[in-house]
Design a protein around this motif. Structure first.
Motif, mmCIF file in Angstrom:
data_model
loop_
_atom_site.group_PDB
_atom_site.id
_atom_site.type_symbol
_atom_site.label_atom_id
_atom_site.label_comp_id
_atom_site.label_asym_id
_atom_site.label_seq_id
_atom_site.Cartn_x
_atom_site.Cartn_y
_atom_site.Cartn_z
ATOM 1 N N ALA A 145 -1.573 -12.579 16.249
ATOM 2 C CA ALA A 145 -0.406 -11.531 16.133
ATOM 3 C C ALA A 145 0.501 -12.101 14.974
ATOM 4 O O ALA A 145 0.864 -11.063 14.306
ATOM 5 C CB ALA A 145 0.492 -11.802 17.296
ATOM 6 N N LYS A 146 0.611 -13.543 14.732
ATOM 7 C CA LYS A 146 1.300 -13.744 13.549
ATOM 8 C C LYS A 146 0.663 -13.413 12.168
ATOM 9 O O LYS A 146 0.928 -13.214 11.277
ATOM 10 C CB LYS A 146 1.588 -15.389 13.580
ATOM 11 N N TRP A 147 -0.919 -13.485 12.397
ATOM 12 C CA TRP A 147 -1.847 -12.985 11.234
ATOM 13 C C TRP A 147 -1.550 -11.721 10.924
ATOM 14 O O TRP A 147 -1.494 -11.299 9.733
ATOM 15 C CB TRP A 147 -3.197 -13.541 11.398
ATOM 16 N N ASN A 148 -1.673 -10.787 11.881
ATOM 17 C CA ASN A 148 -1.501 -9.670 11.673
ATOM 18 C C ASN A 148 0.008 -9.253 11.105
ATOM 19 O O ASN A 148 0.358 -8.360 10.185
ATOM 20 C CB ASN A 148 -1.505 -8.558 12.942
ATOM 21 N N LEU A 149 1.087 -9.872 11.542
ATOM 22 C CA LEU A 149 2.513 -9.744 10.987
ATOM 23 C C LEU A 149 2.416 -10.271 9.333
ATOM 24 O O LEU A 149 2.930 -9.299 8.804
ATOM 25 C CB LEU A 149 3.359 -10.792 11.857
ATOM 26 N N ALA A 150 1.724 -11.317 9.238
ATOM 27 C CA ALA A 150 1.728 -11.706 7.783
ATOM 28 C C ALA A 150 1.129 -10.559 6.840
ATOM 29 O O ALA A 150 1.558 -10.248 5.910
ATOM 30 C CB ALA A 150 1.151 -13.197 7.529
ATOM 31 N N LEU A 151 0.164 -9.885 7.371
ATOM 32 C CA LEU A 151 -0.637 -9.125 6.768
ATOM 33 C C LEU A 151 0.168 -7.575 6.487
ATOM 34 O O LEU A 151 0.173 -7.219 5.546
ATOM 35 C CB LEU A 151 -2.062 -8.733 7.290
ATOM 36 N N ASN A 152 0.908 -7.555 7.381
ATOM 37 C CA ASN A 152 1.694 -6.193 7.555
ATOM 38 C C ASN A 152 2.811 -6.523 6.670
ATOM 39 O O ASN A 152 3.227 -5.501 5.797
ATOM 40 C CB ASN A 152 2.298 -6.082 9.173
ATOM 41 N N ASN A 153 3.459 -7.504 6.730
ATOM 42 C CA ASN A 153 4.510 -8.035 5.541
ATOM 43 C C ASN A 153 3.970 -7.784 4.213
ATOM 44 O O ASN A 153 4.956 -7.307 3.670
ATOM 45 C CB ASN A 153 4.945 -9.618 5.917
ATOM 46 N N ALA A 154 2.858 -8.313 3.807
ATOM 47 C CA ALA A 154 2.130 -8.102 2.506
ATOM 48 C C ALA A 154 2.091 -6.690 2.168
ATOM 49 O O ALA A 154 2.313 -6.243 1.189
ATOM 50 C CB ALA A 154 0.715 -8.979 2.525
ATOM 51 N N ARG A 155 1.734 -6.126 3.092
ATOM 52 C CA ARG A 155 1.418 -4.390 2.816
ATOM 53 C C ARG A 155 2.774 -3.929 2.648
ATOM 54 O O ARG A 155 2.856 -3.156 1.870
ATOM 55 C CB ARG A 155 0.698 -3.846 4.039
ATOM 56 N N ASN A 156 3.663 -4.309 3.490
ATOM 57 C CA ASN A 156 4.999 -3.518 3.239
ATOM 58 C C ASN A 156 5.545 -4.055 2.005
ATOM 59 O O ASN A 156 6.262 -3.178 1.218
ATOM 60 C CB ASN A 156 5.940 -3.958 4.438
ATOM 61 N N VAL A 157 5.569 -5.282 1.504
ATOM 62 C CA VAL A 157 6.230 -5.530 0.165
ATOM 63 C C VAL A 157 5.375 -4.875 -0.875
ATOM 64 O O VAL A 157 6.043 -4.478 -1.693
ATOM 65 C CB VAL A 157 5.965 -7.138 0.089
ATOM 66 N N LEU A 158 4.178 -4.587 -0.787
ATOM 67 C CA LEU A 158 3.420 -3.922 -1.897
ATOM 68 C C LEU A 158 3.843 -2.546 -1.952
ATOM 69 O O LEU A 158 4.035 -1.957 -2.895
ATOM 70 C CB LEU A 158 1.655 -3.978 -1.298
ATOM 71 N N ALA A 159 3.919 -1.841 -0.667
ATOM 72 C CA ALA A 159 4.595 -0.472 -0.711
ATOM 73 C C ALA A 159 6.014 -0.247 -1.149
ATOM 74 O O ALA A 159 6.232 0.709 -1.983
ATOM 75 C CB ALA A 159 4.471 0.160 0.664
ATOM 76 N N ASP A 160 6.772 -1.261 -0.764
ATOM 77 C CA ASP A 160 8.202 -1.222 -1.031
ATOM 78 C C ASP A 160 8.547 -1.515 -2.441
ATOM 79 O O ASP A 160 9.241 -0.846 -3.300
ATOM 80 C CB ASP A 160 8.829 -2.143 -0.102
ATOM 81 N N LEU A 161 7.614 -2.592 -3.045
ATOM 82 C CA LEU A 161 8.027 -3.024 -4.604
ATOM 83 C C LEU A 161 6.964 -2.244 -5.591
ATOM 84 O O LEU A 161 7.181 -2.287 -6.776
ATOM 85 C CB LEU A 161 8.023 -4.321 -4.543
ATOM 86 N N GLY A 162 5.830 -1.864 -5.103
ATOM 87 C CA GLY A 162 4.846 -1.344 -6.095
ATOM 88 C C GLY A 162 3.706 -2.566 -6.518
ATOM 89 O O GLY A 162 4.309 -3.672 -6.939
ATOM 90 N N THR A 163 2.579 -2.205 -6.179
ATOM 91 C CA THR A 163 1.512 -3.172 -6.608
ATOM 92 C C THR A 163 1.776 -3.868 -7.927
ATOM 93 O O THR A 163 1.371 -5.159 -8.060
ATOM 94 C CB THR A 163 0.280 -2.586 -6.480
ATOM 95 N N ASP A 164 2.179 -3.119 -8.882
ATOM 96 C CA ASP A 164 2.252 -3.730 -10.199
ATOM 97 C C ASP A 164 3.272 -4.777 -10.492
ATOM 98 O O ASP A 164 3.710 -5.449 -11.284
ATOM 99 C CB ASP A 164 2.343 -2.722 -11.080
ATOM 100 N N ASN A 165 4.205 -4.870 -9.196
ATOM 101 C CA ASN A 165 5.754 -5.459 -9.325
ATOM 102 C C ASN A 165 5.753 -6.626 -8.799
ATOM 103 O O ASN A 165 6.854 -7.246 -8.640
ATOM 104 C CB ASN A 165 6.728 -4.422 -9.198
ATOM 105 N N VAL A 166 4.761 -6.914 -7.964
ATOM 106 C CA VAL A 166 4.830 -8.186 -7.070
ATOM 107 C C VAL A 166 3.596 -8.908 -7.166
ATOM 108 O O VAL A 166 2.381 -8.317 -7.227
ATOM 109 C CB VAL A 166 5.331 -7.761 -5.630
#
Lengths: 140, 140, 140
Positions: free
Chosen positions: A41-62
């Protein structure tokens, strides 16, 4: 006079240099996620977090890394319960880093790990280094 | 000469500016707490931590936020097991921030949340931003 | 001119000073571990982490503290399940710090704690302070 002026400026610039390292924060967002629980569950959470950060900031900015160590190493094994999501993370340039210390202590070899991931000597030291470089640290 | 001297000083000041941003740490203590577990014991711990920080540093000397996201979102719902303590936190100017990403993913609306809390687009990105601004990060 | 030049340099140096504080990071690695779970596996993980950091960076190049608070206080009690490993940590100059706030709230006295450890008024505030001073923060 001009020469000593230049020397003084160079000395000052050197003085300012360490902060310039920290100032690189301004350019690009950087975050390292720690995974140290044997809990899919934590592994999925970490992957979700990463995906959200990419979506929120843009793949080129993070820049994103996920470091798995200790009881969390299983996240990055070939037979991981989230193996199906690791390819997507790598495609998005999310760094997946396994701790070689943990691997040695648990008789795990690279053949046991998910293909395409990267390695660090010690997960904890890497997490320290990234914070020192100004990266944000998130422990899901 | 004087003009180039001034220009050099301005350039050096610009070089030093990003670190001046970090130096704002000196003024007031700032800390952001992460709540990402579906565990009322952790929610109470986060609230206890905030209360202790206020007591230890003085309410005027510290800025505190608690960010609830992922499995931790329940902390800030209207029917939360710690709802009785949220009013006290808000009274003490502790920011209570719910993650809208998590709300969307779990079909949760603001009507489901505790009245008076605030919202951030993505909890993780907010935690990154606060660290970037020099806030301490605590994950209870 | 020379005098005003020197004054300008002094002013610039002062401007750069706050970052110089942060720049002390360059000298020695510093890391503070948070232990806030009532879970001997986490206590062992924190001690393993500290040992790995010492091995990886060299005992002379790193300063390490482990802060136990809240449900994690038991780690540093005299009857702790990891008591046998605490002496080794102290021998390696790993700071072991118990939270006096938690002790008061749980009617715990110094007589109940492992001999040789140190104390902080509030574990959370200490973790904030260390981050402010540039230490890395790891929450195993």
């Amino acid at each position: 006079m001009l020469r000593s002026f230049a020397a003084a400026l160079a000395a000052l610039a050197a003085l300012a240099a360490p902060s310039a390292t920290l100032a690189q924060q301004s350019a690009k967002h950087q975050v390292v996620f720690q995974v140290s629980d044997n809990d899919p569950a934590k592994w999925n959470l970490a992957l979700n977090n990463a995906r959200n950060v990419l979506a929120d900031l843009g793949t080129d900015n993070v820049q994103i890394e996920i470091v798995a160590y200790g009881p969390g190493l299983g996240m990055l094994k070939a037979d991981s319960k989230v193996a199906g999501r690791l390819a997507e993370a790598l495609d998005n340039n999310v760094g997946l880093l396994a701790c070689e210390n943990t691997m040695q202590n648990t008789k795990t070899t690279r053949a046991d790990m998910y293909a395409g991931i990267s390695y660090v000597t010690a997960g904890v030291t890497h997490l320290m280094q990234r914070q020192r470089e100004g990266w944000a640290y998130i422990r899901p």
